[in-house]
Design a protein around this motif. Structure first.
Motif, PDB file in Angstrom:
ATOM      1  N   ASP A 155      33.164  27.278 -37.600  1.00  0.00           N
ATOM      2  CA  ASP A 155      32.965  28.440 -38.477  1.00  0.00           C
ATOM      3  C   ASP A 155      34.323  29.040 -38.872  1.00  0.00           C
ATOM      4  OD1 ASP A 155      33.504  29.322 -35.856  1.00  0.00           O
ATOM      5  OD2 ASP A 155      32.462  31.224 -36.180  1.00  0.00           O
ATOM      6  N   ALA A 159      27.780  29.842 -40.327  1.00  0.00           N
ATOM      7  CA  ALA A 159      28.249  31.225 -40.358  1.00  0.00           C
ATOM      8  C   ALA A 159      28.624  31.633 -38.941  1.00  0.00           C
ATOM      9  CB  ALA A 159      27.159  32.140 -40.890  1.00  0.00           C
ATOM     10  N   ASN A 192      32.310  33.595 -37.636  1.00  0.00           N
ATOM     11  CA  ASN A 192      33.440  34.512 -37.810  1.00  0.00           C
ATOM     12  C   ASN A 192      33.279  35.346 -39.077  1.00  0.00           C
ATOM     13  OD1 ASN A 192      35.115  33.978 -35.521  1.00  0.00           O
ATOM     14  ND2 ASN A 192      35.659  32.006 -36.434  1.00  0.00           N
ATOM     15  N   ASP A 235      29.607  39.827 -37.674  1.00  0.00           N
ATOM     16  CA  ASP A 235      30.642  38.799 -37.723  1.00  0.00           C
ATOM     17  C   ASP A 235      31.937  39.338 -37.125  1.00  0.00           C
ATOM     18  OD1 ASP A 235      31.964  40.340 -39.664  1.00  0.00           O
ATOM     19  OD2 ASP A 235      31.120  39.198 -41.334  1.00  0.00           O
ATOM     20  N   PHE A 252      26.597  35.711 -30.937  1.00  0.00           N
ATOM     21  CA  PHE A 252      26.193  35.642 -32.342  1.00  0.00           C
ATOM     22  C   PHE A 252      24.816  34.988 -32.475  1.00  0.00           C
ATOM     23  CE2 PHE A 252      26.045  33.803 -36.596  1.00  0.00           C
ATOM     24  CZ  PHE A 252      26.546  34.827 -37.382  1.00  0.00           C
TER      25      PHE A 252
END
Length: 312
Positions: A12, A39, A41, A79, A172
């Motif tokens: 990512d 997806a 960072n 993020d 995440f």
């Protein structure tokens, strides 16, 4: 010379991913068969654009790039643009790469490449594990074809970098991390705490980035914001998590100390969500799935970073 080891990188990009990719590009013992992008960072349009641009800068436009999942499996997550810049590459306004991304979805590319290189594939996961989890849901036999899986993720004693207990990649998309951890009988884990134990002194990094090479100049520009943030928040050493994981992936013999233990990912809402729980005392009876990196040859690690930047 033996045939190069096929290497598939799920990533990512992200500044630290970029350094890891430059390290992989620099290693003739490995053939990069693809970059699968998620997806993490920052958002997927940026991570895909960053991967394409890095290939261009490194002169590796032969490496196919596959776009994957634009969000975690179940729940939205923040993020890390506050570290990497809104575009993930320091908001430098670089000219986009001229090459387009491949049509195939990243999860499908993972499965296809696992068949093409069955029994030899080195799979390195540098970001949230969403693409890999989706591939496993499509084909649970995937682990049978992967020779080695190296994951950058987790915080094995719950000293997190995104919450008090959790590391960013696991936090995440913890559901994806749980799926991957449970599916593979064995995998290598380079966690955030190993990263902290292998920090790179900022003055040395600055010197490496000052050499006259296209790779060093580009990396200096995209990492400038992140390095300044790191000096302000984390002191005199720069922590390159994905680069450490890649060093171990490319040269397993550099590991000085590892431990093998059962591990699981906390999915509960609240402060422990995304934490990686290691059964240090083997109390649960679960198998030792994770080989956890404790110590890596630091000189060898620094040498690979310098070489990746063409800094000697």
């Amino acid at each position: 010379m033996p045939d190069p080891t096929p290497l598939l990188i799920d990533t990512d990009p992200g500044v630290d991913d970029a350094l890891a990719l430059l390290m992989a590009f620099d290693d003739p013992a490995h053939e990069i068969v693809g970059l699968t992008i998620a997806a993490g960072n920052v958002g997927l349009p940026h991570t895909v654009a960053n991967a394409l641009k890095l290939c261009e800068v490194a002169g590796r436009e032969d490496v196919p790039v596959f776009a994957g999942c634009a969000a975690p499996l179940l729940h939205a997550a923040p993020d890390a643009a506050y570290v990497h810049g809104q575009d993930g590459f320091g908001d430098t306004g670089y000219a986009p790469a001229t090459r387009a991304v491949s049509d195939e979805h990243a999860a499908l590319a993972i499965l296809r490449l696992s068949h093409a290189h069955a029994g030899r594939l080195l799979l390195v996961a540098l970001g949230p594990l969403t693409n890999l989890a989706l591939a496993l849901k499509l084909d649970p036999t995937l682990p049978q074809r992967v020779a080695r899986l190296v994951i950058m993720g987790g915080a094995v004693t719950a000293h997190g970098n995104i919450t008090p207990a959790a590391e960013f990649n696991a936090y995440f998309d913890p559901e994806a991390a749980r799926i991957v951890f449970d599916a593979f009988g064995r995998f290598d884990l380079a966690d955030w705490e190993a990263t902290v134990a292998h920090g790179l002194p900022h003055p040395e990094v600055e010197a490496w980035l000052g050499v006259d090479s296209a790779r060093a100049r580009f990396y200096e520009s995209i990492s400038r914001q992140t390095r300044r943030w790191s000096i302000d928040r984390r002191g005199d050493r720069w922590f390159a998590a994905d680069a450490l994981a890649m060093a171990w992936a490319l040269a397993a013999e550099g590991a000085v100390e590892t431990v093998e233990r059962p591990i699981e990912v906390c999915l509960d809402p609240g402060p422990a969500r995304g934490a990686t729980l290691v059964d240090w005392n083997r109390q649960t009876g679960h198998p030792d799935r994770a080989r956890i990196l404790i110590k890596y040859d630091h000189a060898a690690f620094e040498g690979r970073v310098r070489a990746a930047l063409a800094a000697g």
